[in-house]
Write an enzyme that holds these catalytic residues in place. Structure first.
Site, PDB file in Angstrom:
ATOM      1  N   SER A  10       1.014  -1.338  -0.028  1.00 15.21           N
ATOM      2  CA  SER A  10       0.060   0.029   0.056  1.00 15.21           C
ATOM      3  C   SER A  10       0.824   1.115   0.032  1.00 15.21           C
ATOM      4  O   SER A  10       1.709   1.375  -0.776  1.00 15.21           O
ATOM      5  CB  SER A  10      -1.067  -0.087   1.189  1.00 15.21           C
ATOM      6  N   ASP A  47      -8.234  -5.989  -5.828  1.00 15.35           N
ATOM      7  CA  ASP A  47      -7.985  -4.624  -4.967  1.00 15.35           C
ATOM      8  C   ASP A  47      -8.556  -3.465  -5.295  1.00 15.35           C
ATOM      9  O   ASP A  47      -8.150  -3.015  -6.550  1.00 15.35           O
ATOM     10  CB  ASP A  47      -6.469  -4.688  -4.887  1.00 15.35           C
ATOM     11  N   HIS A  97      -6.725  -6.025  -0.906  1.00  8.90           N
ATOM     12  CA  HIS A  97      -5.603  -5.022  -0.345  1.00  8.90           C
ATOM     13  C   HIS A  97      -5.002  -5.774   0.701  1.00  8.90           C
ATOM     14  O   HIS A  97      -5.092  -5.254   1.754  1.00  8.90           O
ATOM     15  CB  HIS A  97      -6.195  -3.723  -0.157  1.00  8.90           C
TER      16      HIS A  97
END
Length: 815
Positions: free
Chosen positions: A377, A497, A528
């Site tokens: 991320s 995601d 994610h």
């Protein structure tokens, strides 16, 4: 279960014997044994390091079954030969597979093939001594039922403990091309330094000092230089969750018309900051001894795994975080500068100090100046940003679920688009959330006025009013600088995601395809998430092979052994396939025409029906319900014609497929569209229609704390994607476009009410197997309750179906 191991390095017999000798499975004693059974008995004796009494080891071996009628101890004591079936009966049990449940003692090789475990070469029904050595070598690299290699399993039970404290053992220790856990995690050194970064983002007249937390092996104190895993995490020093929540933007607002313009890319290109920098701090003294330490970092379990294998780990939160200088800037060049400043110090090219007083400099004298960046991320995003600078010392990045262009994270097609699950979030919200200098009241008091002014500037620059690409977003577009990349790339992303959407990794992959660096891509079926603790793929081994090559210079064939692309299958559980590429320019395309409420293959479509319409405005009660129950909206959107969304979207389905169709790349929708007002947007979803059990996008925990990262060290949960209950459909991919951004995301087009315009929209990239017997669906709608603004406006959209198509790239089944 199915086991996919991509990181087992083929090893010739002579090299295998050398490696087995190096890790003490072979020595003068057992290589002088004359029968395979005696050698195997000796190898098993060594494989229970936690038991030193011979009687206990005998008992352990007697609890394994060699055949359906004879236990392991009895068989090896009364036979000279070792049949291949006996070897694998014993091996499967040591790998934690259960006879009668996971395999049959009468045919272990069948189970080996089904589970996809490697079997050693053999000429006959019995192993020769040489074949047995090679089989044992391969067994050590083979994964257990609990998702780690057999050698890693033995390591967690103390196999390497004697080597940890043996000064004569060469470290790092390499086996099958991978670094082994022979470093003492009870003696890890934790220290803090403050790196002076070449920037002054808080404008206090001094260069920003950045806190870095270091964990390194004790062996560095005696001269060993080690590689570094560096994780840049803006969350590392804490977050302001309440302040961030308070800044969330209201998305229940109307879509506003935009003033047409004739902007070019040059008009929105960000200009470099030419503000002169303050001078570097003078260095009056230098030391090798830090003065600060810390108790427990916010660790990443993959980093923990490598701490036991002789890698140092560094965590830094960057500008504007607790104990550092500067302000948060969310993705711009200043943040990139602060990220690579740590690398420059690790590579010997920048100064750090032992404290914020900056009176004593401290070099990274223990570093071998080879750095990898890790993280998911925002963490992976900063790794991507760092790579695009070409900074010296950065050898590779393992970038997971990373942003490559911040516009593609918070915007799409001239629209404000939220990351999935966070309606109303934007760059200013993220900046406030990660500005952890607020956690120190005295520090915040001194910087508060400056910070509030900078935060207001971020809010203005992000421009939620238009959703257009501008210089603010251009400054946060790392794709412009991919030509600078010198580090090798291992990219990981989830095909489901919808936080960091797949376009981010797809654009990066396509941009680096022809760069002269090694690059690998892994795509999973999750959202994610991290995948380093999954049972069905040897991800940790892949990373070990990769980093051992990249940071230690070991010639272990990582670049050629690992496939270019690994993609998890969405139909068959625990299945990962190797591909040469993803979204390749050479992919074939199948075109469907929109007609008569279905998708029809364009090769047989000739009629062009009149326009069909839908209205985006919902009754107030229904609208309010959907704003609070987005899952219900999504289900109704994709459901049959008789639900609440019937008049508020168009649903098209293909004929039932007679063969599997493997979508690979970016679907494109081409439309002739009109709207009744001078403002409008369209959203699209590609859908798999057909009753099926589908993999969940969130992994199931198979066993809590089942994966040990080293001997008496940290642990991780074992996870896997499991099929959910049978569902009638699944969204494959989606996309959005403002009808005033038909040309591109910075040029605003005129939009006249009720006039038809050509619109081409490229959806998010995917790789998806659509089964024979299913139907390919396309849903056309406007308001996306999870991502767009929700104005509930009286907007009537009309589409000329005969002039509208869906194009899907596809690949054929791999051999």
């Amino acid at each position: 279960m199915r086991n996919q191991q991509f990181a087992i390095r083929p090893t010739a017999p002579a090299a295998a014997r050398d490696e087995l000798t190096r890790i003490h499975f072979l020595d003068d004693h057992n290589t002088s044994l004359t029968t395979p059974s005696a050698l195997l008995r000796d190898l098993y004796d060594r494989s229970w390091p936690e038991y030193t009494a011979p009687a206990v080891v005998d008992q352990k071996l007697s609890n394994l079954m060699a055949t359906a009628d004879v236990d392991g101890l009895d068989f090896l004591d009364h036979h000279d030969n070792v049949p291949v079936t006996v070897f694998y009966n014993l091996a499967l049990q040591r790998l934690a597979f259960a006879p009668g449940l996971d395999f049959q003692l009468t045919d272990p090789l069948r189970a080996m093939a089904k589970i996809q475990l490697p079997v050693a070469d053999h000429a006959g029904d019995d192993f020769t001594l040489a074949e047995l050595v090679q089989a044992w070598y391969l067994l050590l690299t083979t994964h257990t039922k609990n998702g780690q290699s057999f050698l890693d399993h033995l390591t967690t039970h103390g196999y390497f403990e004697p080597l940890v404290h043996d000064a004569s053992v060469e470290k790092p220790l390499i086996f099958n091309g991978k670094s082994q856990a022979v470093f003492d995690t009870t003696r890890l050194i934790r220290e803090v330094v403050y790196v002076e970064s070449p920037q002054d983002t808080d404008h206090d007249g001094q260069r920003d000092l950045l806190k870095a937390e270091i964990i390194r092996p004790a062996e560095t104190e005696t001269g060993l230089k080690v590689p570094v895993l560096y994780t840049a995490s803006p969350y590392n020093q804490g977050t302001n969750d309440e302040s961030g929540d308070a800044l969330m933007h209201n998305v229940n607002v109307p879509l506003q018309p935009k003033q047409p313009n004739d902007l070019t890319l040059a008009d929105v290109t960000a200009q470099p900051d030419t503000t002169p920098l303050p001078a570097e701090r003078p260095v009056a003294a230098t030391t090798k001894t830090a003065v600060e330490t810390f108790a427990r970092e916010q660790s990443y379990t993959l980093n923990d795994y490598f701490l036991a294998r002789g890698f140092a780990v560094v965590y830094a939160a960057g500008i504007g975080t607790k104990d550092s200088d500067g302000v948060r800037t969310t993705g711009d060049p200043e943040e990139t500068t602060s990220t690579i400043a740590i690398i420059e110090w690790l590579a010997g090219n920048r100064t750090a100090f032992t404290s914020r007083a900056a009176t004593q400099a401290i070099p990274a004298w223990w570093s071998n100046q080879a750095v990898a960046m890790t993280g998911r991320s925002y963490l992976g995003t900063l790794a991507t940003a760092a790579a695009t600078t070409g900074v010296a010392g950065l050898k590779t990045v393992i970038s997971e679920a990373a942003i490559s262009n911040w516009y593609d994270y918070y915007r799409d097609g001239g629209l404000v688009i939220a990351p999935g699950g966070f309606p109303g979030e934007d760059t200013d919200v993220l900046a406030e959330e990660t500005f952890s200098r607020e956690l120190l009241p005295g520090d915040y008091h001194r910087i508060q006025a400056k910070w509030q002014a900078d935060l207001a500037a971020i809010t203005h620059g992000q421009d939620r009013a238009t959703g257009n690409y501008n210089s603010f977003w251009d400054a946060r577009n790392y794709l412009k600088n991919v030509k600078n990349i010198k580090a090798d790339l291992l990219l990981v992303h989830g095909l489901n995601d919808w936080n960091v959407k797949p376009r981010n990794v797809n654009n990066l992959w396509n941009a680096v395809r022809d760069l002269p660096v090694a690059k690998k891509l892994i795509l999973h079926q999750g959202q994610h998430i991290y995948i380093n603790a999954f049972r069905s793929i040897d991800y940790t081994d892949i990373v070990n092979l990769w980093l051992t090559h990249e940071l230690l210079g070991v010639d272990n064939q990582a670049e050629t052994l690992l496939p270019n692309v690994i993609i998890q299958d969405n139909v068959r559980p625990e299945t990962w396939n190797a591909y040469a590429d993803w979204d390749a320019p050479t992919n074939a395309t199948r075109t469907f025409n929109l007609q008569d409420d279905e998708l029809v293959d364009a090769t047989v479509t000739t009629t062009r029906p009149a326009a069909t319409s839908f209205n985006d405005q919902l009754p107030a009660e229904q609208f309010n319900r959907y704003t609070h129950h987005i899952d219900q909206w999504q289900a109704d959107l994709l459901g049959d014609k008789h639900n609440a969304m019937f008049n508020h979207r168009l649903l098209f389905k293909s004929a039932v497929l007679t063969d599997d169709l493997i979508l690979d790349g970016k679907p494109t929708v081409d439309l002739r569209v009109a709207v009744n007002q001078p403002v409008g947007m369209l959203s699209f979803q590609i859908v798999d229609y057909g009753e099926a059990k589908r993999l969940g996008v969130s992994p199931t925990v198979l066993a809590r704390k089942a994966l040990d990262e080293g001997y008496r060290w940290r642990e991780d949960d074992l996870r896997e994607f499991k099929p959910t209950a049978t569902t009638p459909f699944k969204m494959i991919t989606k996309g959005h476009r403002n009808l005033q951004n038909r040309t591109n995301v910075y040029h605003v087009d005129e939009l006249k009410p009720n006039e038809f315009y050509d619109l081409s929209v490229t959806l998010q990239p995917t790789h998806y197997r659509l089964l024979a017997g299913h139907q390919l669906g396309l849903v056309v709608y406007a308001t996306d309750f999870g991502m767009t603004v929700r104005g509930n406006q009286d907007l009537q959209y009309s589409i000329q179906l005969g002039d509208s198509t869906l194009r899907v790239p596809f690949v054929t089944e791999q051999d």
